[in-house]
Design a protein around this motif. Sequence first.
Motif, short mmCIF file in Angstrom:
data_model
loop_
_atom_site.label_atom_id
_atom_site.label_comp_id
_atom_site.label_asym_id
_atom_site.label_seq_id
_atom_site.Cartn_x
_atom_site.Cartn_y
_atom_site.Cartn_z
N GLY A 14 -11.30 15.99 -11.22
CA GLY A 14 -11.06 17.38 -11.47
C GLY A 14 -10.36 17.95 -12.87
N ALA A 21 -15.11 17.40 -16.40
CA ALA A 21 -16.22 17.20 -15.53
C ALA A 21 -17.21 16.13 -15.96
N ASP A 32 -15.70 13.29 -13.82
CA ASP A 32 -15.98 13.09 -12.50
C ASP A 32 -17.44 12.80 -11.89
N GLN A 52 -13.12 19.03 -7.50
CA GLN A 52 -14.09 19.94 -8.56
C GLN A 52 -14.01 21.47 -8.12
N MET A 68 -12.86 24.65 -10.51
CA MET A 68 -13.51 25.78 -10.78
C MET A 68 -13.05 26.89 -10.60
N ASN A 110 -12.77 23.77 -18.45
CA ASN A 110 -13.46 22.57 -17.50
C ASN A 110 -13.93 23.42 -16.27
N THR A 144 -17.61 22.27 -15.05
CA THR A 144 -17.93 21.93 -13.89
C THR A 144 -18.56 22.65 -12.90
N ARG A 145 -18.50 24.07 -12.95
CA ARG A 145 -19.44 24.99 -12.41
C ARG A 145 -20.95 24.93 -12.82
N GLY A 168 -21.22 19.98 -13.84
CA GLY A 168 -20.68 18.95 -13.32
C GLY A 168 -20.65 18.65 -11.73
N HIS A 169 -20.39 19.90 -11.09
CA HIS A 169 -20.47 19.98 -9.49
C HIS A 169 -21.87 19.68 -9.24
N PHE A 185 -21.46 20.16 -20.61
CA PHE A 185 -20.50 19.41 -19.93
C PHE A 185 -19.98 18.14 -20.95
#
Length: 443
Positions: A305, A308, A311, A334, A338, A345, A349-350, A353-354, A385
């Motif tokens: 977390g 990203a 992750d 994650q 977010m 980050n 992530t949003r 990465g997620h 990312f």
Amino acid sequence: MTLTDLHGHALTGATADSLDAYEHAQRELRCYIGDPVASVDRALAASPGMTMAHLLKAWLHLLGTEPGGLDVARACCEAAAALPATERERAHRHAASLLSAGRWRDAGHALEDLSLRFPRDVLALQAGHQIDFFTGDSRMLRDRIARALPAWQRGMPGHHAVLGMHAFGLEETGDYVQAERQGRLAVEQEPRDGWAWHAVTHVLEMRNQPREGIAWLAPHEATWSDESFLAVHNRWHLALFHLELDEVDEVLALYDRGIGGPGSSVLLDLVDASAMLWRLHLRGAALGERWQALADRWAAAGVPGQYAFNDLHAMVAFVAADRPREQAAVIEAQRAAMALEESDNAGFTREVGHPAALAVQAFGQGDFARCCELLRPIRSRAHRFGGSHAQRDLIDLSLLEAALRGGDPVLAEALAAERVALRPHSAPAQRFLARSRPLGRAV
């Protein structure tokens, strides 16, 4: 009398002994070799009031993306804030403090302004260059360094590092001819410069020249790998070249000898180990217990977390090793990341990465249609990312393999044709196309 560094920048609080140790740490960082943290600690032991030594230590702990690095970096910034400082040193403290607060882009902008005023501050250029890499800003990877070039000339301490950084920025923006020239000049000036070796390697990867890549790296491994932070990563590239030539046994030997096998717990090394095993996994290679060993190291490495890109590679290991609890922990981390809107980050992530982590999880569950659904929207924005073009190819390869395995047969043929257009002499690309044609549209 205030002492100065090799480029004439004043160093508040420095003594002769601390200056020597500080410059040694700087040389190690410019080449990505040795133990610059130990060297800067020697500088601080000699002079606890040396402001830039505290700040160099902060940068060293920030740029590795290690979970424990943030607390050390914040403490270094606090120590520096209590000491006298020049304008340049205050600018370093400001930028490092921004990055320690998760404000990657603001830190990059602050270093951009610093470098405009002090173009021969190699640390500012190097920290900014790494931030550009971690945020996927390919234009600034090139232009941050290009702006400083007029202030540099051959023979200046660190000139090789400036050329090596410029080479990598040129490669990531597609100027392969100039990138290779700058990278080779950097290596000629300083054969231990791991980043310059890496820049030329990227050129050969993007040109799909695996034999030339092996010829560039393999005979000189002792030079670029000895005590190098980038030894694992450059071996990863060497393994990529062998994989392109379908030399899977050589890839596995490299993995076991110098990528994942030695058991490094450094996050950047774990990323490379995941990325290589996943490419082999997509090919159906027999990997034995390698995934379990790697998943164990990811689980012990720290809390997900925080970045990203890391992750995603942790999720790759947890999916391939069939670790549902650890997969759930990544997804939960994650979601928490977010929600932290003040941290860049959250956006990394949003935006990429997620969905990428969920797609890898879907792939592992055999839900190839869901994997395609998640990856298609992000593949053209995956640079947001971080990572390089070569590293982010993991997303394209995963999407293509998911489409081939039933996620979207028509898409599979289109993606395979796209890859052949980029790599017309690539045997793996041609195989993708051959596999896709019975599945897609009638020809």
